[in-house]
Design a protein around this motif. Structure first.
Motif, PDB file in Angstrom:
ATOM      1  N   ARG A  67      45.398  37.814  37.002  1.00 33.22           N
ATOM      2  CA  ARG A  67      46.422  36.762  37.077  1.00 33.22           C
ATOM      3  C   ARG A  67      45.924  35.492  36.396  1.00 33.22           C
ATOM      4  NH1 ARG A  67      50.877  34.353  36.468  1.00 33.22           N
ATOM      5  NH2 ARG A  67      51.558  32.898  38.060  1.00 33.22           N
ATOM      6  N   ALA A  68      44.666  35.150  36.602  1.00 31.84           N
ATOM      7  CA  ALA A  68      44.087  33.972  35.951  1.00 31.84           C
ATOM      8  C   ALA A  68      44.096  34.158  34.434  1.00 31.84           C
ATOM      9  CB  ALA A  68      42.668  33.721  36.454  1.00 31.84           C
ATOM     10  N   GLU A 107      46.096  35.966  32.704  1.00 28.14           N
ATOM     11  CA  GLU A 107      47.492  35.874  32.254  1.00 28.14           C
ATOM     12  C   GLU A 107      47.883  34.415  32.032  1.00 28.14           C
ATOM     13  OE1 GLU A 107      51.527  36.435  34.734  1.00 28.14           O
ATOM     14  OE2 GLU A 107      50.309  38.240  34.626  1.00 28.14           O
ATOM     15  N   LEU A 108      47.553  33.554  32.990  1.00 28.21           N
ATOM     16  CA  LEU A 108      47.888  32.133  32.875  1.00 28.21           C
ATOM     17  C   LEU A 108      47.127  31.476  31.730  1.00 28.21           C
ATOM     18  CD1 LEU A 108      48.019  31.183  36.653  1.00 28.21           C
ATOM     19  CD2 LEU A 108      49.948  31.260  35.064  1.00 28.21           C
ATOM     20  N   GLN A 126      48.501  32.194  28.438  1.00 27.39           N
ATOM     21  CA  GLN A 126      49.753  31.459  28.193  1.00 27.39           C
ATOM     22  C   GLN A 126      49.481  29.988  27.860  1.00 27.39           C
ATOM     23  OE1 GLN A 126      52.087  32.071  31.742  1.00 27.39           O
ATOM     24  NE2 GLN A 126      52.370  34.245  31.338  1.00 27.39           N
ATOM     25  N   THR A 169      47.411  27.842  29.802  1.00 28.65           N
ATOM     26  CA  THR A 169      47.043  27.022  30.955  1.00 28.65           C
ATOM     27  C   THR A 169      45.523  26.851  30.981  1.00 28.65           C
ATOM     28  OG1 THR A 169      48.895  27.990  32.172  1.00 28.65           O
ATOM     29  CG2 THR A 169      47.229  26.835  33.476  1.00 28.65           C
ATOM     30  N   ALA A 219      44.776  27.008  36.043  1.00 29.98           N
ATOM     31  CA  ALA A 219      45.158  28.380  36.384  1.00 29.98           C
ATOM     32  C   ALA A 219      44.604  28.762  37.753  1.00 29.98           C
ATOM     33  CB  ALA A 219      44.661  29.348  35.312  1.00 29.98           C
ATOM     34  N   ILE A 276      46.605  26.969  40.444  1.00 29.14           N
ATOM     35  CA  ILE A 276      47.927  27.589  40.592  1.00 29.14           C
ATOM     36  C   ILE A 276      47.828  28.845  41.450  1.00 29.14           C
ATOM     37  CG2 ILE A 276      49.709  28.895  39.337  1.00 29.14           C
ATOM     38  CD1 ILE A 276      49.285  26.793  37.036  1.00 29.14           C
ATOM     39  N   ILE A 277      46.832  29.673  41.176  1.00 28.00           N
ATOM     40  CA  ILE A 277      46.680  30.932  41.920  1.00 28.00           C
ATOM     41  C   ILE A 277      46.356  30.654  43.379  1.00 28.00           C
ATOM     42  CG2 ILE A 277      45.290  33.029  42.129  1.00 28.00           C
ATOM     43  CD1 ILE A 277      45.064  32.841  38.986  1.00 28.00           C
ATOM     44  N   GLU A 294      49.578  29.582  44.962  1.00 28.63           N
ATOM     45  CA  GLU A 294      50.458  30.736  45.135  1.00 28.63           C
ATOM     46  C   GLU A 294      50.038  31.546  46.362  1.00 28.63           C
ATOM     47  OE1 GLU A 294      51.755  31.759  40.514  1.00 28.63           O
ATOM     48  OE2 GLU A 294      50.003  32.749  41.363  1.00 28.63           O
TER      49      GLU A 294
END
Length: 112
Positions: free
Chosen positions: A65-66, A68-69, A72, A74, A79, A82-83, A86
């Motif tokens: 997930r990190a 992925e961010l 993109q 981030t 990142a 954000i995780i 979340e």
């Protein structure tokens, strides 16, 4: 440890089965990326007897997930934050759902 016990651990999401090199390979990233998210305290790998980092499947999902961010655009620190947020939101929603299922009095459970 018997072979049966070892195989049973492979089903455990928290079992640190992956070396840093293998984890990086599976994620398509570098060991440096894994070190960076460790330094940001997003994940804390366990250490083998020799001091080598070992990762669980759960930690690999978080690292994915990190990545992925970051892919993109981030920044890695953002990142990771954000995780974490979340994850906190998901936990709060789980607690609220449990509270509603329990019939919900006028006050939430202690510690919430």
């Amino acid at each position: 440890m018997t072979a049966d016990k070892s195989l049973g651990r492979l089903d455990d999401d928290d079992y640190p089965a992956y070396t840093m090199g293998r984890a990086a390979e599976l994620l398509g990233t570098t060991p440096g990326f894994l070190r960076a998210i460790g330094e940001a305290r997003l994940i804390t790998p366990l250490r083998s007897g020799g001091g080598h980092r070992r990762y669980s499947r759960y930690q690999l999902r978080i690292a994915a997930r990190a990545r992925e961010l970051v892919d993109q655009g981030t920044p890695i620190e953002a990142a990771c934050r954000i995780i974490i947020l979340e994850d906190q939101l998901e936990e709060a929603q789980r607690i609220n759902a449990e509270y509603r299922r329990a019939g919900g009095s006028s006050h939430p459970p202690a510690g919430v």
